[in-house]
Design an enzyme around this catalytic site. Structure first.
Site, PDB file in Angstrom:
ATOM      1  N   ASP A   1      -1.723  -7.774   6.308  1.00  0.00           N
ATOM      2  CA  ASP A   1      -0.453  -8.477   6.223  1.00  0.00           C
ATOM      3  C   ASP A   1      -0.373  -9.416   7.435  1.00  0.00           C
ATOM      4  O   ASP A   1      -0.649  -9.004   8.560  1.00  0.00           O
ATOM      5  CB  ASP A   1       0.704  -7.463   6.270  1.00  0.00           C
ATOM      6  CG  ASP A   1       1.833  -7.844   5.340  1.00  0.00           C
ATOM      7  OD1 ASP A   1       2.292  -8.995   5.425  1.00  0.00           O
ATOM      8  OD2 ASP A   1       2.265  -6.998   4.532  1.00  0.00           O
TER       9      ASP A   1
ATOM     10  N   ASP B   1       3.251 -13.063   4.847  1.00  0.00           N
ATOM     11  CA  ASP B   1       4.662 -12.747   4.750  1.00  0.00           C
ATOM     12  C   ASP B   1       5.528 -14.018   4.756  1.00  0.00           C
ATOM     13  O   ASP B   1       5.349 -14.885   5.620  1.00  0.00           O
ATOM     14  CB  ASP B   1       5.017 -11.877   5.969  1.00  0.00           C
ATOM     15  CG  ASP B   1       6.370 -11.211   5.860  1.00  0.00           C
ATOM     16  OD1 ASP B   1       6.521 -10.329   5.005  1.00  0.00           O
ATOM     17  OD2 ASP B   1       7.275 -11.568   6.641  1.00  0.00           O
TER      18      ASP B   1
ATOM     19  N   GLU C   1       3.285 -14.783   0.236  1.00  0.00           N
ATOM     20  CA  GLU C   1       4.577 -14.326  -0.269  1.00  0.00           C
ATOM     21  C   GLU C   1       5.518 -15.522  -0.180  1.00  0.00           C
ATOM     22  O   GLU C   1       5.846 -15.978   0.907  1.00  0.00           O
ATOM     23  CB  GLU C   1       5.110 -13.167   0.565  1.00  0.00           C
ATOM     24  CG  GLU C   1       6.330 -12.536  -0.098  1.00  0.00           C
ATOM     25  CD  GLU C   1       7.308 -11.897   0.881  1.00  0.00           C
ATOM     26  OE1 GLU C   1       8.120 -11.063   0.436  1.00  0.00           O
ATOM     27  OE2 GLU C   1       7.278 -12.229   2.075  1.00  0.00           O
TER      28      GLU C   1
ATOM     29  N   HIS D   1       6.720  -3.009  -1.546  1.00  0.00           N
ATOM     30  CA  HIS D   1       7.559  -2.239  -0.626  1.00  0.00           C
ATOM     31  C   HIS D   1       8.980  -2.787  -0.522  1.00  0.00           C
ATOM     32  O   HIS D   1       9.800  -2.205   0.182  1.00  0.00           O
ATOM     33  CB  HIS D   1       6.901  -2.237   0.752  1.00  0.00           C
ATOM     34  CG  HIS D   1       6.839  -3.613   1.339  1.00  0.00           C
ATOM     35  ND1 HIS D   1       6.065  -4.615   0.786  1.00  0.00           N
ATOM     36  CD2 HIS D   1       7.482  -4.177   2.384  1.00  0.00           C
ATOM     37  CE1 HIS D   1       6.238  -5.726   1.475  1.00  0.00           C
ATOM     38  NE2 HIS D   1       7.097  -5.491   2.458  1.00  0.00           N
ATOM     39  N   ASP D   2       9.252  -3.919  -1.152  1.00  0.00           N
ATOM     40  CA  ASP D   2      10.612  -4.488  -1.138  1.00  0.00           C
ATOM     41  C   ASP D   2      11.319  -4.298  -2.472  1.00  0.00           C
ATOM     42  O   ASP D   2      12.494  -4.665  -2.605  1.00  0.00           O
ATOM     43  CB  ASP D   2      10.558  -5.996  -0.857  1.00  0.00           C
ATOM     44  CG  ASP D   2      10.010  -6.328   0.520  1.00  0.00           C
ATOM     45  OD1 ASP D   2      10.218  -5.534   1.448  1.00  0.00           O
ATOM     46  OD2 ASP D   2       9.373  -7.388   0.651  1.00  0.00           O
TER      47      ASP D   2
HETATM   48  C1  GLC Z   1       8.933 -10.016   3.641  1.00  0.00           C
HETATM   49  C2  GLC Z   1       8.516  -8.576   3.646  1.00  0.00           C
HETATM   50  C3  GLC Z   1       9.716  -7.732   3.958  1.00  0.00           C
HETATM   51  C4  GLC Z   1      10.213  -8.111   5.325  1.00  0.00           C
HETATM   52  C5  GLC Z   1      10.482  -9.600   5.426  1.00  0.00           C
HETATM   53  C6  GLC Z   1      10.599 -10.020   6.844  1.00  0.00           C
HETATM   54  O1  GLC Z   1       9.819 -10.295   2.626  1.00  0.00           O
HETATM   55  O2  GLC Z   1       7.914  -8.238   2.441  1.00  0.00           O
HETATM   56  O3  GLC Z   1       9.425  -6.361   3.890  1.00  0.00           O
HETATM   57  O4  GLC Z   1      11.375  -7.395   5.611  1.00  0.00           O
HETATM   58  O5  GLC Z   1       9.449 -10.374   4.876  1.00  0.00           O
HETATM   59  O6  GLC Z   1       9.358  -9.948   7.474  1.00  0.00           O
END
Ligand code: GLC
Ligand code: CA
Length: 552
Positions: free
Chosen positions: A98, A199, A254, A327-328
C-alpha cells in the site's frame, strides 16, 4: 488485447491488524501472515495486497504513516517482513504494498519540521494557507468529519487534511516532495516487492485557487473537488517514468471520484500511468441521501447498469479491477446477498460468481472467501473506526439524524464490518489471537470459519478456490468481451463473455425467489461452475441465489 501477468492474476487483500496474531497481543502481525501463506496458496491466489505495515501512530490504522521505511512496531520487524516476502515468493505469491502518499502522519519528521516555522526548509512539503476573514481558507470538509483545515497556533496558518487532522496532505506541486516519494518507492522496488496499491491517488493534485466546493450533506463542502485534479496525470506519468516503468510490477490506483473517462486515462493501454484503478460508483449505490450512512439494500438493476458501463467502457482501452469488498467496505453478503443462515453461503457463492466471471483483475478481501458477514454493533462505543465515530457525533450533534436513526445505518455501513478479526476456527476469538482482540470478533465465528470450510467440500472457500482456478484455466474469463442481457430484470444478473468462437454465459439469480430462465443452446454447454448440486437449470428453473456458468 495485450496480455499481462497482472491481468491474469487474482489478488487477495490482507488487513494485517485483523488477519492473524502470532504473539497474543491481540493485534495481527507479519509473522501471523507468514504462518497463513499455505492457506492462501491453497485458495489459489497469486498476489497479496498488504494494507499499510509501516510505522504509524495508528490514528487511521496505518493509513497515517510516520516512517515509510520502517515496519509498525506492533506488526514486527523488517526481518519479519523480509522473511514474509521470501516465503511468499517461494510459493509463487507476489506482494503488493500500500502506498499512502496523498498525506503522511502529522508525526512524520517532514511534518514536524514543516510546522515548526514558516521559513522551515520543509514548509512547502505540505499545504499551508492563511485564514479567510478569521475562518478556514475554504469550506472543504474532511472525509472523516469536520473541516479539512486545521489551524496551527505556532505559525498562525491552516494546513490541509482531506482525512483526519493527523493526516496532513502532502504538497505534490513541490518537486522535492515528488522526488522524496519516488526515491522511497524505488528503494521498496529494489527490495523486491511486486507492486503498489496507491491510496486515494486521484486526490494528489488540488484544484487551482482552492475554491469552495458543493455541499451534498452535512455542513462542509465535498473533498471530491480534489479528485482528478489538473496535474494528476502529469504526476503519475512522472512517477511512471521515474520508477514504475523500470520494474515488472503491478499498480492499482485507488481513485475516489474517478469517472469512466478519467479511468481510461489513468489505466490507459499505453501504460503511461497505472495498470488499473479502483472506482467507487458501484459501491455507492446503496448510499443514503447525501451521506453514505443508510441501511438500504444494494439495488440490482442500477448495479448491472453501472458494472456494465465499466465493463464495456474499459474493454480494449484500459483495464478493470473487480471488487466488492475491501477494508473500507461493509461485507458484500450483508449488502447485496443475504446473510441469514439459510442463504449466507449460497448468496456468497452467487456474488462471487457474478464478479469473478467479469473482465478485469479480481480482488478477494480477507474473509470474503468464507462469506464473512457484517458484525454486530450496539452502541457507538463498539466502534473503533474514526470515520464512524466522528460521523456519529457530528451528524447527531448538528441535528441531521437522531441517534436512533443513525446507529443502525452506521452499524450497516461502518468500515469496522470489514475489520473484525479473520475467523480461522471455532475456538475462542475465532483462533485469531490467544489474547484480547483489538476489535471484537464477529459473534458468528462458530458458524463461519476457515477450519470448518476447509473440511467441507461444498463450502464458500472451496467454491472460491474453483472460481480462481477457472480464471487460470480459461482465457475467455480473463480476456473475453462482456455483454449484458436482461438489463431490466430485477432478480437476474445475466451476461455473456465472448472470445473468438467461444462464448460463456453467466446467470445469477440475486433473489430468494425461484425464477425461470431459458438457457437455449447453452443448456447443452459445458458447466464450468454452479452453486447447487441439484440444479434444474436445463429445464429453465433457477433456485434462490442460484448461479450457473456455461461454456459453448
Ligand atoms: C483510503 C483508504 C482508507 C483510508 C483513507 C485515508 O481511502 O482505503 O482506509 O482511511 O484512504 O488514507
Ligand atoms: Ca501480534
Amino acid at each position: 488485447m495485450k496480455k499481462a501477468w497482472w491481468k491474469e492474476s487474482i489478488v487477495y487483500q490482507i488487513y494485517p491488524r485483523s488477519f492473524c496474531d502470532s504473539n497474543g497481543d491481540g493485534i495481527g502481525d507479519l509473522n501471523g501472515i507468514t504462518s497463513k501463506l499455505d492457506y492462501l496458496k491453497e485458495l489459489g491466489i497469486n498476489v497479496i495486497w498488504l494494507s499499510p505495515v509501516y510505522q504509524s501512530p495508528n490514528d487511521d490504522n496505518g493509513y497515517d504513516i510516520s516512517n515509510y521505511e520502517a515496519i509498525m512496531t506492533e506488526f514486527g520487524t523488517m526481518e519479519d517482513y523480509d522473511r514474509m516476502l521470501e516465503a511468499a515468493h517461494q510459493r509463487g505469491i507476489k506482494i503488493v504494498m500500500d502506498l499512502v502518499v496523498n498525506h503522511t502522519s502529522d508525526e512524520h519528521p517532514w511534518f514536524v519540521e514543516s510546522r515548526s516555522s514558516k521559513d522551515n526548509d520543509k514548509r512547502d512539503y505540505y499545504i499551508w494557507k492563511d485564514g479567510k476573514d478569521g475562518k478556514e481558507p475554504n469550506n472543504w470538509g474532511s472525509c472523516f468529519s469536520g473541516s479539512a483545515w486545521q489551524f496551527d497556533d505556532k505559525t498562525q496558518q491552516y494546513y490541509l487534511h482531506l482525512f483526519s487532522k493527523k493526516q496532513p496532505d502532502l504538497n505534490w506541486a513541490n518537486p522535492r516532495v515528488r522526488k522524496e516519494v519516488f526515491d522511497m518507492m524505488t528503494r521498496w522496488c529494489d527490495k523486491g516487492i511486486d507492486g503498489f496499491r496507491m491510496d486515494v491517488i486521484s486526490l494528489i493534485s488540488k484544484p487551482e485557487g482552492y475554491p469552495d466546493s458543493e455541499v451534498y450533506g452535512g455542513t462542509y463542502g465535498t473533498s471530491n473537488i480534489c479528485a482528478n485534479g489538473p496535474k494528476v496525470h502529469d504526476y503519475l506519468k512522472e512517477m511512471n517514468q521515474t520508477v514504475l516503468s523500470k520494474y515488472d510490477i503491478m499498480t492499482v490506483g485507488e481513485c475516489a471520484g474517478v469517472t469512466l473517462e478519467e479511468a481510461q486515462r489513468y489505466a490507459n493501454n499505453e501504460q503511461s500511468e497505472l495498470n488499473m484503478v479502483f472506482q467507487f460508483e458501484h459501491v455507492g449505490l446503496d448510499d443514503g441521501d447525501g451521506f453514505k450512512w443508510s441501511t438500504k439494500k444494494m439495488p440490482l438493476v442500477p448495479l448491472k447498469e453501472n458494472l456494465t458501463k465499466w465493463q464495456k467502457g474499459l474493454d480494449g482501452v484500459a483495464w478493470n479491477s473487480l471488487y466488492f469488498c475491501n477494508h473500507d467496505q461493509p461485507r458484500i453478503v450483508s449488502r447485496l446477498g443475504n446473510d441469514s443462515d439459510a442463504y449466507r453461503e449460497i448468496s456468497a457463492k452467487c456474488i462471487g460468481t457474478c464478479l469473478h466471471m467479469m473482465q478485469g483483475t479480481p480482488y478477494v478481501y480477507q474473509g470474503e472467501e468464507l462469506g464473512m458477514t457484517n458484525s454486530v454493533f450496539n452502541s457507538v462505543d463498539d466502534f473503533n473506526d474514526l470515520e464512524s465515530i466522528n460521523a456519529y457525533h457530528e451528524l447527531t450533534e448538528a441535528g441531521f439524524f437522531t441517534p436512533q436513526e443513525l446507529l443502525p445505518a452506521i452499524a450497516h455501513k461502518s468500515r469496522d464490518n470489514a475489520r473484525t478479526p479473520m475467523q480461522w476456527d471455532e475456538s475462542a476469538n475465532a483462533g485469531f489471537t490467544t489474547g484480547k482482540p483489538w476489535l471484537a470478533v464477529n459473534p458468528n465465528y462458530t458458524k463461519v470459519n476457515a477450519k470448518d470450510q476447509l473440511a467441507r467440500e461444498d463450502s464458500v472457500f472451496h467454491y472460491y478456490q474453483k472460481l480462481i482456478a477457472l480464471r487460470k484455466q480459461y482465457e475467455i474469463i480473463v480476456y473475453g468481451h462482456y455483454d449484458l442481457l436482461l438489463a431490466e430484470d430485477p432478480d437476474l444478473y445475466v451476461y455473456t463473455r465472448t472470445l473468438g468462437e467461444q462464448k460463456l454465459l453467466v446467470v445469477c439469480n440475486f433473489s430468494e425467489n425461484e425464477r425461470s430462465y431459458d438457457f437455449g443452446a447453452f443448456a447443452e454447454g459445458k458447466v464450468l461452475i454452479q452453486n447447487y448440486k441439484d440444479s434444474s437449470f436445463k429445464e429453465g428453473n433457477l433456485k434462490p441465489y442460484e448461479a450457473v456458468v456455461v461454456l459453448l
